[in-house]
Enzyme design. Structure first.
Site, short mmCIF file in Angstrom:
data_model
loop_
_atom_site.label_atom_id
_atom_site.label_comp_id
_atom_site.label_asym_id
_atom_site.label_seq_id
_atom_site.Cartn_x
_atom_site.Cartn_y
_atom_site.Cartn_z
N LEU A 190 1.38 -1.77 -0.57
CA LEU A 190 0.14 0.13 -0.26
C LEU A 190 0.90 1.03 0.27
O LEU A 190 0.81 2.09 -0.89
CB LEU A 190 -0.85 0.24 0.78
N ARG A 196 -0.32 4.07 -3.03
CA ARG A 196 0.10 5.09 -2.56
C ARG A 196 1.00 6.43 -3.30
O ARG A 196 0.09 7.61 -3.64
CB ARG A 196 -0.10 5.41 -0.46
N PHE A 202 -9.44 5.26 -1.95
CA PHE A 202 -8.49 4.04 -2.39
C PHE A 202 -7.17 3.99 -1.83
O PHE A 202 -6.84 4.77 -0.93
CB PHE A 202 -7.81 4.34 -4.30
N GLU A 203 -6.69 3.18 -1.30
CA GLU A 203 -5.23 2.85 -0.57
C GLU A 203 -4.90 3.24 0.19
O GLU A 203 -3.91 3.79 1.58
CB GLU A 203 -3.83 3.96 -1.93
N GLY A 204 -6.29 2.80 0.82
CA GLY A 204 -6.23 3.80 2.68
C GLY A 204 -6.87 4.90 2.59
O GLY A 204 -5.81 5.89 2.20
#
Length: 594
Positions: free
Chosen positions: A264, A268, A406-408
């Site tokens: 992740l 990011r 997205f992505e956290g």
């Protein structure tokens, strides 16, 4: 390849000053970088952008063809070692390709899942046999990859996954459960799946697996009806006693969190590149429309309110772009410092991604919120035409919204940014606590303020230094006030994150505009002056709010007085600077810093 003069630590910029020429910027791109960027741009212009309507109609055969074509051009394996079919370039090269892909949000999503979420975990955690089996086919586009972490009940809380892996007598596993929101889910061949290995005792060890669609018990659900990204496939992944060989455990059993969170980090970082590329395209789209559209006998591009919008989109993109290339340079320098073979070793790449996890989270938040601002202003510039599907502005608006999820989510990343800084400080990896104590002593013995300077960017240098002190005040006060309970103070941590993001962005634009030999120095200086002036105001407000949450009475009055002494800025005519930048945009019908 990327060249930097120093190897820094993640987060160290908060308490250290970097020489302007030590950071990587687009002005330092090599001929090799420019060639890969040109290849990616031509691929997007000639093959992907003309296919957008067909992709929006769910033509997944075409999507696969485009992935395969990207592989043939070397765009999927830009930073993958040649031994596995890649091109073996640096992270700056991968950012250039990601920016180009960002011109089509749907294809960028498909592309990002392939490169960042399928290839990267294999490169960093795969065994030699796993890499040999899967990487060459992923890199050349023959095989499409996907990443299956989220579930309906465990989005941000990824470790709360319910999917289960049961070990069989022969050492293999059966996986059962349902994963949600899988990008490339409708046509991927290989899934990176996370599940808990059930043992006789305990709740299960969170583990990553390499799961092929061809394995028995693996299937995809129906396509999600999404707000945007209609040209990318998003489905559930259904696992019904899916048979997975023992050799397909990725990494170690029980260490799936290392795979998930480090992948992740890179996701990011790459997402910010795609947001950056998308924003550049939006500047051009907005400028072109503003030049063509007439109201009251004039093109709307001549109106001050529209110029403000055009300039502000470009300035915010300039800030994200500056952070992005700076971070890419830092990651490449860290990999190079490990030795010539580090780029081909998974552990070398992994260590660099871990080191700059703070910067990756900053970029994710800043990049996704910047493009959200850009698409919204683009619709506004288009007026009613921006609200109908006849114009790209409408699709861009819908497509951008998911980036903050997205992505956290951005909320999770805002908690991570100060949290990681504080953890590093407590472990002795970052001398944040001594810096905060030194600031406290400085505040108790204040000196006379320096008079304003007439030298370019001198006042901005002082402002950035003052913003760093404000960040230290907030972090230091939070650590003193809450101790080990600080993780429960999400409101304060979020405000601290906003301060830290603006500090990193402000210093990045300052250093980029200060570099000797920079192209278009006047325009860069104008962007730096505007961004830093506005950022200082945001930092003051966020810091005041945070301090008010942590203290009251005389203690609060003392803290606020100290903040006022620390954070003094010299006024700048931001209206004139924005007009200067907007005029350059209108003249070129494009982002002026490319």
């Amino acid at each position: 390849m990327t060249t930097t003069t120093t190897t820094a630590r993640g987060g160290a910029w908060l308490i250290e000053d970097a020489p302007a020429d030590s950071i990587f910027t687009p002005d330092k791109l090599s001929d090799e970088h420019r060639l890969i960027s040109q290849t990616a741009d031509e691929f997007m212009t000639n093959e992907v952008l003309p296919a957008i309507e067909r992709l929006e109609q769910k033509d997944w055969a075409l999507a696969r063809q485009l992935v395969r074509r990207a592989g043939e051009l070397g765009l999927l394996g830009t930073d993958v070692p040649e031994a596995f079919g890649g091109v073996g370039l640096d992270k700056v090269s991968s950012i250039l390709v990601g920016e180009a892909a960002g011109r089509s949000a749907s294809f960028a999503t498909t592309f990002g899942a392939q490169t960042g979420l399928a290839i990267t975990p294999l490169l960093c955690f795969g065994t030699d046999a796993q890499k040999a089996q899967y990487l060459p086919r992923l890199v050349n586009g023959e095989m499409v990859g996907a990443y299956a972490l989220s579930e309906s009940g465990s989005g941000s809380d990824a470790l709360g996954a319910k999917a289960r892996a049961t070990r069989q007598p022969d050492g293999s596993f059966t996986l059962s459960g349902e994963k949600m929101w899988i990008t490339n889910g409708g046509f991927a061949d290989l899934f990176i799946v996370f599940a808990k290995v059930t043992e006789e005792a305990g709740d299960g060890a969170f583990t990553a697996f390499l799961v092929e669609r061809a394995f028995p018990g693996v299937s995809s659900g129906k396509e999600e009806h999404k707000m945007g990204l209609h040209g990318s496939s998003t489905t559930p992944l259904i696992l019904q006693e899916a048979k997975v060989p023992a050799a397909n455990v990725l990494g170690e059993i029980g260490k799936g969190h290392k795979v998930a969170f480090n992948v992740l980090n890179y996701g990011r970082f790459k997402l910010a590149a795609m947001c950056s590329g998308g924003a550049r395209a939006i500047v051009g789209d907005a400028a072109t429309y503003a030049i063509q559209r007439k109201q009251f006998g004039r093109t709307i591009a001549s109106f001050g309110a529209i110029k403000h919008k055009l300039a502000e989109i470009a300035i915010r993109e300039f800030a994200v772009e500056s952070m992005l290339y700076r971070t890419a340079g830092l990651i490449d320098a860290a990999i190079e410092a490990e030795g010539p073979a580090a780029g081909s070793r998974g552990d070398g790449v992994l260590a660099a991604l871990e080191e700059f996890a703070i910067e990756a989270s900053i970029l994710k938040v800043a990049g996704s919120e910047m493009i959200d601002f850009a698409v919204d202003e683009n619709v506004q510039i288009h007026g009613g035409n921006g609200f109908v599907r006849d114009y790209p502005a409408e699709r861009m608006y819908r497509d951008a919204r998911v980036n903050r999820i997205f992505e956290g989510t951005n909320e999770i990343n805002r908690l991570l940014i100060p949290g990681m800084l504080i953890r590093r400080a407590l472990k002795g990896g970052l001398p944040l606590i001594p810096a905060a104590k030194k600031l406290q002593e400085e505040i108790l013995t204040p000196s006379l303020p320096e008079p304003p300077s007439d030298e370019p960017l001198d006042n901005e240098r002082r402002t950035v230094a003052a913003m760093k002190k404000a960040a230290l005040m907030v972090l230091g006060t939070a650590m003193q006030t809450y101790g080990d309970k600080i993780t429960d103070q999400q409101g304060v941590l979020t405000l601290a994150a906003d301060v830290i993001i603006d500090v990193f962005a402000a210093e990045s634009v300052l250093l980029r505009a200060s570099q000797i030999g920079a192209v278009q120095p006047e325009l860069k200086i104008a962007a730096a002056e505007v961004y830093i002036t506005d950022a200082a105001a945001r930092v003051e407000m966020a810091a005041r709010t945070a301090l008010c949450a942590m203290a009251d009475g005389d203690a609060l009055r003392t803290l606020l007085a100290a903040l006022r002494r620390v954070l003094k800025t010299t006024p700048v005519n931001t209206v004139a600077r924005r007009r200067q930048i907007a005029d350059a945009i209108v003249e070129r019908r494009a982002y002026p810093y490319a």
